[in-house]
Design a protein around this motif. Structure first.
Motif, short mmCIF file in Angstrom:
data_model
loop_
_atom_site.label_atom_id
_atom_site.label_comp_id
_atom_site.label_asym_id
_atom_site.label_seq_id
_atom_site.Cartn_x
_atom_site.Cartn_y
_atom_site.Cartn_z
N ALA A 1 4.00 18.14 5.61
CA ALA A 1 2.21 18.39 4.57
C ALA A 1 2.37 17.41 3.95
N GLU A 2 3.62 17.02 3.10
CA GLU A 2 3.50 15.96 1.80
C GLU A 2 3.17 15.38 1.77
N LEU A 3 3.65 14.71 3.08
CA LEU A 3 3.47 13.12 3.41
C LEU A 3 2.20 12.75 4.08
N ALA A 4 1.25 14.25 5.02
CA ALA A 4 -0.16 13.61 4.89
C ALA A 4 -0.75 13.79 3.66
N ARG A 5 -0.80 14.65 2.39
CA ARG A 5 -1.80 14.58 1.91
C ARG A 5 -1.58 13.47 0.53
N PHE A 6 -0.62 13.12 0.76
CA PHE A 6 0.18 11.52 0.35
C PHE A 6 -0.63 10.45 0.98
N LEU A 7 -0.89 10.17 2.41
CA LEU A 7 -1.60 9.23 2.72
C LEU A 7 -3.16 9.68 2.78
N ARG A 8 -3.58 10.98 2.59
CA ARG A 8 -4.88 11.07 2.38
C ARG A 8 -5.45 10.91 1.12
N SER A 9 -4.08 10.85 0.14
CA SER A 9 -4.80 10.55 -1.29
C SER A 9 -5.22 9.18 -1.55
N GLY A 10 -4.96 8.35 -1.21
CA GLY A 10 -4.88 6.65 -1.43
C GLY A 10 -4.66 6.28 -2.05
N GLN A 11 -3.10 6.95 -3.04
CA GLN A 11 -2.86 6.08 -3.42
C GLN A 11 -1.72 4.75 -3.12
N THR A 12 -1.60 4.36 -3.69
CA THR A 12 0.39 3.36 -3.25
C THR A 12 1.04 3.08 -4.20
N GLY A 13 2.66 3.75 -3.51
CA GLY A 13 3.57 3.73 -4.40
C GLY A 13 4.22 2.39 -4.48
N ASP A 14 4.64 2.73 -5.90
CA ASP A 14 5.65 1.23 -6.04
C ASP A 14 6.77 0.85 -5.72
N PRO A 15 6.60 -0.06 -4.72
CA PRO A 15 7.77 -0.47 -3.71
C PRO A 15 8.98 -1.07 -5.38
N VAL A 16 8.70 -1.26 -5.59
CA VAL A 16 9.63 -1.96 -6.70
C VAL A 16 9.64 -1.69 -8.30
N PRO A 17 10.61 -0.91 -8.59
CA PRO A 17 10.61 0.02 -10.05
C PRO A 17 9.89 -1.45 -10.91
N ALA A 18 9.53 -1.12 -12.02
CA ALA A 18 9.40 -2.19 -13.11
C ALA A 18 10.27 -2.92 -13.93
N ARG A 19 11.38 -2.32 -13.80
CA ARG A 19 12.86 -2.85 -15.21
C ARG A 19 12.88 -4.47 -13.75
N THR A 20 12.97 -3.96 -12.27
CA THR A 20 13.84 -4.88 -11.09
C THR A 20 12.86 -5.44 -10.88
N ARG A 21 11.46 -6.31 -11.22
CA ARG A 21 10.60 -6.90 -10.86
C ARG A 21 11.33 -8.86 -11.22
N PRO A 22 10.92 -9.40 -10.04
CA PRO A 22 10.94 -10.74 -11.21
C PRO A 22 10.10 -11.41 -11.45
N VAL A 23 10.92 -12.01 -13.23
CA VAL A 23 10.57 -12.84 -13.77
C VAL A 23 9.11 -13.65 -14.07
N PRO A 24 8.20 -13.82 -13.99
CA PRO A 24 7.39 -14.80 -13.57
C PRO A 24 7.80 -16.30 -13.99
N MET A 25 7.43 -17.06 -13.37
CA MET A 25 7.67 -18.83 -13.68
C MET A 25 6.87 -19.34 -15.09
N PRO A 26 8.30 -19.24 -16.08
CA PRO A 26 7.53 -19.93 -17.06
C PRO A 26 6.22 -20.91 -17.05
N ARG A 27 6.68 -21.91 -16.15
CA ARG A 27 6.19 -22.98 -15.69
C ARG A 27 5.39 -23.11 -14.63
N PRO A 28 3.13 -24.13 -14.61
CA PRO A 28 3.45 -24.27 -13.00
C PRO A 28 3.64 -24.58 -12.26
N ALA A 29 3.51 -24.60 -11.34
CA ALA A 29 4.27 -25.33 -10.04
C ALA A 29 3.56 -26.91 -10.03
N PRO A 30 4.45 -27.55 -9.33
CA PRO A 30 3.99 -29.45 -9.07
C PRO A 30 3.02 -28.93 -8.67
#
Length: 96
Positions: A35-64
């Motif tokens: 029931a909890e899973l069905a309620r979550f799927l119907r709500s349309g919210q997306t879970g955050d699969p990667v916590p904020a502190r483990t996200r990769p750091v963006p590259m400091p320079r643009p790609a060539p």
């Protein structure tokens, strides 16, 4: 009946009742999870699969830039798209 048989029957009955209660509790828990899973799927919210502190750091320079060679033009300079830059920054390997 001898007292040992009565005690054994009482213990077996208590075990059967405990087993039944365990099965019932498992059934109720699975229904609550479904029931909890069905309620979550119907709500349309997306879970955050990667916590904020483990996200990769963006590259400091643009790609060539990418160069495309064709028969008509010797070298055409094409800047990478936003999607390609996002992919490169998502899979960047931190150095150091």
């Amino acid at each position: 009946m001898a007292p040992g048989y009565v005690i054994a029957l009482c213990l077996e009955g208590a075990g059967a009742v405990g087993f039944g209660i365990g099965l019932w509790a498992r059934y109720v828990e699975r229904r609550a999870r479904a029931a909890e899973l069905a309620r979550f799927l119907r709500s349309g919210q997306t879970g955050d699969p990667v916590p904020a502190r483990t996200r990769p750091v963006p590259m400091p320079r643009p790609a060539p830039p990418t160069r495309i060679r064709t028969a008509a033009t010797p070298a055409v300079r094409v800047d990478p798209s936003d999607a390609l830059l996002a992919l490169r920054s998502a899979y960047a390997v931190p150095t150091g």
